[in-house]
Design an enzyme around this catalytic site. Structure first.
Site, PDB file in Angstrom:
ATOM      1  N   ASP A  44      -2.052  -8.774   3.966  1.00  0.00           N
ATOM      2  CA  ASP A  44      -2.057  -7.216   4.241  1.00  0.00           C
ATOM      3  C   ASP A  44      -2.568  -6.890   5.887  1.00  0.00           C
ATOM      4  O   ASP A  44      -3.650  -7.231   6.021  1.00  0.00           O
ATOM      5  CB  ASP A  44      -2.710  -6.546   3.221  1.00  0.00           C
ATOM      6  CG  ASP A  44      -2.967  -5.004   3.262  1.00  0.00           C
ATOM      7  OD1 ASP A  44      -2.006  -4.511   2.760  1.00  0.00           O
ATOM      8  OD2 ASP A  44      -3.961  -4.276   4.001  1.00  0.00           O
ATOM      9  N   TYR A  49      -4.994  -2.464  12.671  1.00  0.00           N
ATOM     10  CA  TYR A  49      -5.588  -3.667  12.933  1.00  0.00           C
ATOM     11  C   TYR A  49      -5.472  -4.376  14.033  1.00  0.00           C
ATOM     12  O   TYR A  49      -6.269  -5.229  14.442  1.00  0.00           O
ATOM     13  CB  TYR A  49      -5.594  -4.413  11.596  1.00  0.00           C
ATOM     14  CG  TYR A  49      -5.566  -3.848  10.260  1.00  0.00           C
ATOM     15  CD1 TYR A  49      -6.244  -2.431  10.158  1.00  0.00           C
ATOM     16  CD2 TYR A  49      -5.316  -4.533   9.104  1.00  0.00           C
ATOM     17  CE1 TYR A  49      -6.531  -1.992   8.815  1.00  0.00           C
ATOM     18  CE2 TYR A  49      -5.306  -4.001   8.016  1.00  0.00           C
ATOM     19  CZ  TYR A  49      -5.879  -2.755   7.815  1.00  0.00           C
ATOM     20  OH  TYR A  49      -6.058  -2.284   6.475  1.00  0.00           O
ATOM     21  N   LYS A  74       1.251  -1.195   7.736  1.00  0.00           N
ATOM     22  CA  LYS A  74       1.098   0.217   7.495  1.00  0.00           C
ATOM     23  C   LYS A  74       1.080   0.985   8.836  1.00  0.00           C
ATOM     24  O   LYS A  74       0.795   0.513   9.743  1.00  0.00           O
ATOM     25  CB  LYS A  74      -0.505   0.471   7.032  1.00  0.00           C
ATOM     26  CG  LYS A  74      -0.832  -0.609   5.852  1.00  0.00           C
ATOM     27  CD  LYS A  74      -2.206   0.042   5.355  1.00  0.00           C
ATOM     28  CE  LYS A  74      -2.842  -1.382   4.441  1.00  0.00           C
ATOM     29  NZ  LYS A  74      -3.219  -2.381   5.166  1.00  0.00           N
ATOM     30  N   HIS A 107      -0.771   4.799   5.986  1.00  0.00           N
ATOM     31  CA  HIS A 107      -1.953   4.284   6.118  1.00  0.00           C
ATOM     32  C   HIS A 107      -3.132   5.340   5.550  1.00  0.00           C
ATOM     33  O   HIS A 107      -3.750   4.813   4.782  1.00  0.00           O
ATOM     34  CB  HIS A 107      -2.556   3.777   7.365  1.00  0.00           C
ATOM     35  CG  HIS A 107      -3.657   2.581   7.336  1.00  0.00           C
ATOM     36  ND1 HIS A 107      -3.721   1.729   8.273  1.00  0.00           N
ATOM     37  CD2 HIS A 107      -4.606   2.468   6.497  1.00  0.00           C
ATOM     38  CE1 HIS A 107      -4.741   1.217   8.078  1.00  0.00           C
ATOM     39  NE2 HIS A 107      -5.306   1.450   6.872  1.00  0.00           N
TER      40      HIS A 107
END
Ligand code: A2P
Length: 284
Positions: A44, A49, A74, A107
């Site tokens: 994930d 990130y 996302k 997200h």
């Protein structure tokens, strides 16, 4: 052996995935490669990130057939909107180096607090979802979903959606169960994914969870993860330590009795990250 869960469009997803937020800050490629070696087949990630390139490199070099992997990314909250979604999806795919994505999520349902478009979230979500539906229909994504959507965000989306989201990824763990949203998702056949399933490690010191862990002779982390699994959630634990990666992947052997499930369900709110879609981050 990790169980698969069937999503509302028939796609199968491993119930345990490796969460990559923060766990990849120092050595993304190394941590993700360790997770794949430890046995994780569901990863994930997210544009936010900043580790999609590391994920892509680890996938390319791991020698695991693509179809055995389930990869989620996302769209960031600062990239909502139809054109933005299309553009950002292409960037994500380039970074990941993949031909198709298993799942793509919105997200957060709103831009950041303070963003001029903060109040326009209804329109932004609908426009974004239209782009997601097109990418899904083109076969570039196997399942589309959302993350951190509460009931009012889901209601707005469902009013206009052709495709019902396959999942809603929420912060879900003992002491933070978001019952209203969970019930709404269950009623609408939207699978639940749990981020921070051990409450960013704060829950490890909780007295009730420690008592239950002693009873079953397992770790508190395992109690948290087992609780989420028995609640039917897909879990996304994260760790930088190989032993813990393996421990988290092996959960499911302990079956919590109904009375312990109930005790955990009723415990006071605790371990919350402080993140909420409609508000500025809450200091805790
Ligand atoms: P570490 O990376 O040192 O293993 P969450 O996924 O709920 O946000 O929690 C992540 C935190 O929990 C990380 O700090 C991680 O630390 C820690 N953690 C993950 N798995 C375990 C485990 N099985 N036992 C103890 N701590 C864990």
């Amino acid at each position: 052996m990790v169980k698969n869960i069937e999503l509302n469009n028939g796609v199968m997803i491993p119930q345990i995935g490796f969460g990559t937020y923060k766990s990849t800050d120092s050595d993304g490629y190394g941590v993700i490669s360790d997770a794949l070696r430890a046995g994780y087949r569901h990863l994930d990630t997210a544009a936010l990130y900043k580790n999609e390139e590391d994920v892509g490199r680890a996938i390319m070099e791991c020698n695991i057939p693509r179809e055995e992997l389930f990869i989620t990314s996302k769209l960031a909250r600062y990239s909502l909107g139809y054109e933005n979604a299309k553009r950002e999806f292409d960037i994500t795919m380039k970074k990941l180096g993949l031909k198709y994505l298993d799942m793509y999520l919105i997200h957060w349902p709103r831009p950041d607090y303070g963003d001029p478009e903060f109040d326009d979230w209804k329109r932004l979500d609908i426009d974004t979802w239209r782009a997601f539906e097109e990418l899904y229909e083109e076969g570039r994504i196997r399942a589309i979903g959302v993350s951190n959507f509460l009931v009012h965000h889901l209601e707005n989306l469902l009013e206009h959606a052709k495709v019902v989201p396959a999942v809603n990824q929420l912060e879900l763990h003992p002491g933070y169960l978001q019952e209203d949203t969970v019930t709404f998702c269950e009623d609408n056949n939207i699978a639940l994914e749990a981020w921070s399933p051990i409450g960013r490690a704060r829950l490890l010191h909780d007295p009730l969870l420690n008592r239950i862990a002693e009873k079953y002779e397992v770790s508190v982390a395992e109690i948290c993860l087992s609780f989420d699994i028995q609640s039917g959630f897909i879990i996304l634990p994260k760790s930088t330590h190989v032993e813990r990666m393996k421990e988290n992947l092996a959960v499911g052997q302990v079956i919590l009795e109904d009375e312990d499930m109930e005790l955990i369900r009723l415990m006071p709110q605790t371990g919350w990250s402080g993140e909420h879609p409609d508000r500025e981050r809450v200091a805790i």
